[in-house]
Design a protein around this motif. Structure first.
Motif, short mmCIF file in Angstrom:
data_model
loop_
_atom_site.label_atom_id
_atom_site.label_comp_id
_atom_site.label_asym_id
_atom_site.label_seq_id
_atom_site.Cartn_x
_atom_site.Cartn_y
_atom_site.Cartn_z
N TYR A 106 4.30 7.96 4.01
CA TYR A 106 4.91 9.30 4.02
C TYR A 106 4.51 10.04 5.28
O TYR A 106 3.32 10.25 5.55
CB TYR A 106 4.47 10.08 2.77
N LEU A 107 5.55 10.45 6.05
CA LEU A 107 5.31 11.12 7.33
C LEU A 107 6.05 12.45 7.36
O LEU A 107 7.08 12.63 6.69
CB LEU A 107 5.80 10.24 8.48
N HIS A 143 8.15 12.62 4.38
CA HIS A 143 9.32 11.76 4.18
C HIS A 143 8.89 10.31 3.97
O HIS A 143 7.99 9.82 4.67
CB HIS A 143 10.25 11.87 5.38
N PRO A 144 9.53 9.61 3.06
CA PRO A 144 9.13 8.22 2.76
C PRO A 144 9.72 7.20 3.74
O PRO A 144 10.91 7.20 4.01
CB PRO A 144 9.69 8.00 1.35
N TRP A 145 8.86 6.36 4.26
CA TRP A 145 9.26 5.23 5.10
C TRP A 145 8.83 3.94 4.40
O TRP A 145 7.68 3.81 3.98
CB TRP A 145 8.58 5.29 6.46
N LEU A 146 9.76 3.02 4.30
CA LEU A 146 9.41 1.66 3.86
C LEU A 146 9.00 0.88 5.10
O LEU A 146 9.77 0.77 6.06
CB LEU A 146 10.61 1.00 3.18
N LEU A 193 -3.70 8.26 8.91
CA LEU A 193 -3.14 7.97 7.59
C LEU A 193 -4.24 7.89 6.55
O LEU A 193 -5.35 7.44 6.85
CB LEU A 193 -2.34 6.67 7.63
N GLN A 194 -3.93 8.28 5.34
CA GLN A 194 -4.92 8.26 4.27
C GLN A 194 -4.25 7.92 2.95
O GLN A 194 -3.01 7.95 2.85
CB GLN A 194 -5.63 9.63 4.17
N THR A 195 -5.05 7.58 1.96
CA THR A 195 -4.50 7.15 0.67
C THR A 195 -4.19 8.30 -0.27
O THR A 195 -3.59 8.10 -1.32
CB THR A 195 -5.49 6.19 -0.02
N THR A 196 -4.60 9.52 0.09
CA THR A 196 -4.31 10.70 -0.73
C THR A 196 -3.49 11.71 0.06
O THR A 196 -3.62 11.78 1.30
CB THR A 196 -5.61 11.36 -1.23
N THR A 233 0.84 -1.20 0.00
CA THR A 233 0.00 0.00 0.00
C THR A 233 0.87 1.24 0.00
O THR A 233 2.10 1.18 0.21
CB THR A 233 -0.94 0.01 1.23
N LYS A 234 0.26 2.39 -0.21
CA LYS A 234 0.93 3.68 -0.10
C LYS A 234 0.01 4.59 0.70
O LYS A 234 -1.16 4.78 0.34
CB LYS A 234 1.20 4.29 -1.48
N LEU A 235 0.53 5.15 1.79
CA LEU A 235 -0.28 5.98 2.68
C LEU A 235 0.44 7.28 3.00
O LEU A 235 1.68 7.35 2.97
CB LEU A 235 -0.59 5.23 3.98
N PHE A 236 -0.35 8.30 3.33
CA PHE A 236 0.18 9.62 3.65
C PHE A 236 -0.36 10.08 5.00
O PHE A 236 -1.53 9.86 5.31
CB PHE A 236 -0.24 10.64 2.58
N GLN A 237 0.49 10.72 5.77
CA GLN A 237 0.02 11.31 7.01
C GLN A 237 -0.96 12.43 6.70
O GLN A 237 -0.71 13.28 5.85
CB GLN A 237 1.21 11.86 7.81
N SER A 238 -2.09 12.41 7.39
CA SER A 238 -3.09 13.46 7.19
C SER A 238 -2.60 14.75 7.85
O SER A 238 -2.27 14.76 9.04
CB SER A 238 -4.42 13.03 7.80
N MET A 239 -2.53 15.82 7.07
CA MET A 239 -1.99 17.09 7.57
C MET A 239 -2.98 18.22 7.33
O MET A 239 -3.64 18.27 6.29
CB MET A 239 -0.67 17.42 6.85
#
Length: 259
Positions: free
Chosen positions: A253-254, A115-118, A160-163, A100-106
């Motif tokens: 991404y955080l 920043h990308p975390w695996l 976390l969210q997908t967009t 999956t790919k997720l983004f911190q909600s800001m």
């Protein structure tokens, strides 16, 4: 290193699937499934086929999972590492949601770098006279190389969210995913090597005893096909083996210094 809080894992899993956690007390979790998860877990294809045929909404089931050994005799499903229900959930994650790919909600009004975390969840399986599975979650910062253990629990404090949120942008990784994975693999290999493996020695000794007993039984006919089959079965059952597999993972991404 291992994720030992099975209760937390399950509540996070079902919450992420938009299922209501009705109650969670003392190792007993009551969950109201939605239609999707009822279809995935409860094995009622004919029910849902009928409901859709007659144009009704349907009534997803409730599920009670027990993670506290002292409560295992109460009404519900006793779930633990190796139990069929947990294996079903793991298989579902493996088959349908492995990456999956997720983004911190800001909520920001100026440009903010993420920043990308695996993040990878591994399962280490110890196989021999007895079997044991251990789940380990690792996160690797793909820019500076920082590594975090118990990553899934660390991520629970973030939304976390997908967009990606407005005004946010992502930094490009400096470390390739394959290289990051190999770093994680090396950490797990060292972890495994540092453990005591008396279980493996005992299993090997038991295997040798069983093979000698088998040879004694087939004395004079040790090349028979039946003996070879039984010996192979003994080796499959008792020969020590450690396997490491990926359950699932992704890029998260955080914000800088989030962890």
């Amino acid at each position: 290193m291992a994720i030992t809080n099975l209760n937390q894992f399950l509540t996070d899993y079902f919450s992420a699937k938009d299922c209501e956690i009705i109650s969670n007390h003392d190792g007993v979790i009551q969950i109201q499934l939605n239609e999707q998860m009822d279809r995935e877990l409860m094995n009622r294809p004919f029910y849902w086929h009928y409901i859709k045929k007659i144009g009704r909404t349907g009534d997803p089931m409730q599920l009670t999972l027990i993670t506290n050994p002292q409560k295992r005799d109460e009404q519900g499903e006793w779930i633990h590492f190796g139990s069929p229900r947990l294996q079903q959930i793991m298989n579902h994650l493996k088959e349908k949601e492995k990456f999956t790919k997720l983004f911190q909600s800001m909520d920001v009004t100026e440009k903010t770098a993420l920043h990308p975390w695996l993040v990878i969840n591994f399962k280490i399986s110890y196989q021999g006279q007895h079997k044991k599975d251990e789940i380990i979650s690792i996160g690797l910062h793909l820019v500076n190389g920082m590594m975090k253990l118990d990553m899934m629990n660390l991520l629970t404090k973030f939304s976390l969210q997908t967009t990606i949120s407005d005004y946010c942008f992502t930094l490009s990784p400096m470390i390739k995913i394959k290289s990051g994975y190999l770093r994680m693999e090396a950490v797990l290999s060292n972890y495994i090597e540092e453990q005591e493996h008396t279980w493996a020695k005992k299993s090997s000794e038991l295997l040798e005893e069983e093979i000698q007993t088998l040879k004694h039984f087939y004395q004079g006919d040790e090349e028979s096909e039946q003996m070879q089959k039984e010996q192979e079965a003994l080796m499959k059952r008792y020969q020590p083996n450690i396997a490491m597999n990926v359950i699932n993972g992704g890029i998260v991404y955080l914000q800088q210094d989030a962890l």
